[in-house]
Design a protein around this motif. Structure first.
Motif, PDB file in Angstrom:
ATOM      1  N   ARG A  54       0.847   4.222  -2.948  1.00  0.00           N
ATOM      2  CA  ARG A  54       0.303   5.620  -2.736  1.00  0.00           C
ATOM      3  C   ARG A  54       1.402   6.401  -3.387  1.00  0.00           C
TER       4      ARG A  54
ATOM      5  N   ASP B 119      -5.222   1.622  -5.625  1.00  0.00           N
ATOM      6  CA  ASP B 119      -4.786   1.612  -4.169  1.00  0.00           C
ATOM      7  C   ASP B 119      -3.813   0.328  -3.930  1.00  0.00           C
TER       8      ASP B 119
ATOM      9  N   LYS C  75     -10.514   1.276  -8.602  1.00  0.00           N
ATOM     10  CA  LYS C  75      -9.651   2.193  -7.378  1.00  0.00           C
ATOM     11  C   LYS C  75      -8.987   1.363  -6.629  1.00  0.00           C
ATOM     12  N   CYS C  76      -9.721   0.184  -6.263  1.00  0.00           N
ATOM     13  CA  CYS C  76      -8.975  -0.626  -5.108  1.00  0.00           C
ATOM     14  C   CYS C  76      -7.546  -1.154  -5.987  1.00  0.00           C
TER      15      CYS C  76
ATOM     16  N   PRO D  19       0.647  -1.375  -0.063  1.00  0.00           N
ATOM     17  CA  PRO D  19      -0.022   0.081  -0.092  1.00  0.00           C
ATOM     18  C   PRO D  19       0.890   1.486  -0.023  1.00  0.00           C
TER      19      PRO D  19
END
Length: 219
Positions: free
Chosen positions: A131, A163, A159-160, A127
């Motif tokens: 980002r 991310d 979107k997942c 993650p």
């Protein structure tokens, strides 16, 4: 069974990874190498489906090794694993041809999940790395998005992916089964005219497919 080869000069780390594979019928550790010298010969000998590559190694860096390996084996999946979160190294690894990027210290079950995901054509990222990728693309001027007729659920799943979520994490986030996730992702690939999650994420960021006013209004 997924054949895995590891390039890393930290013996303690590679020993721990080797223990992780023992007794797991879904994975086979086909080679462990303390450096990337003669990387092509080592890959030819190990015949891996997935390579776990450290970035910082003596003689030949992991990034250079990725370039060398991908030039001859373009279909081989390479998962970078390192302690570095430096943006330059992240993007250098991705540009060299790495399919995923996870940090050392990642939980064993998440490492196995990342290997399985990259083998299946995904592009797993920790993650914090995802980002940084997202921040980079947001800072660059992007063209206006084209219209791809993505449904609200497909945008949510896209979107997942952006991310850095794995298929399992997406299923939990969206309260759907992994098979349903796979079905939605195949439709997303068709609509975006891409062949992998890495390409889908790149197009989503480049064309603002999930951060435009349309998506914000659906929340």
């Amino acid at each position: 069974m997924i054949r895995v080869a590891i390039f890393d000069d930290n013996k303690t780390f590679t020993d721990n990874l080797a223990l992780m594979f023992q007794g797991n019928a879904d994975f086979l550790l086909s080679g462990v190498f303390p450096n990337a010298l003669n990387a092509l010969q080592k890959v030819a000998r190990a015949k891996p489906d997935v390579v776990i590559m450290d970035i910082k190694m003596p003689e030949v860096s992991g990034i250079e090794a990725v370039k060398i390996i991908k030039a001859v084996n373009p279909g081989l999946q390479i998962l970078m694993q390192t302690v570095f979160e430096d943006e330059d190294k992240v993007f250098a690894a991705i540009c060299a041809g790495a399919s995923g990027y996870i940090l050392k210290g990642t939980a064993p079950d998440e490492i196995l999940e990342a290997i399985a995901e990259v083998y299946a054509g995904g592009s797993p990222m920790s993650p914090s790395i995802a980002r940084k990728v997202l921040s980079f693309f947001r800072s660059v001027h992007q063209p206006e998005p084209e219209f791809y007729d993505l449904s609200k659920r497909e945008k949510e799943i896209l979107k997942c992916l952006v991310d850095g979520q794995s298929y399992k994490m997406i299923a939990e986030t969206c309260f759907i089964s992994i098979n349903t996730v796979n079905s939605h992702i195949r439709k997303i690939y068709d609509k975006l005219h891409v062949n992998s999650s890495q390409e889908a994420v790149s197009k989503a960021l480049r064309q603002k497919l999930i951060y435009g006013s349309d998506f914000e209004g659906e929340k």
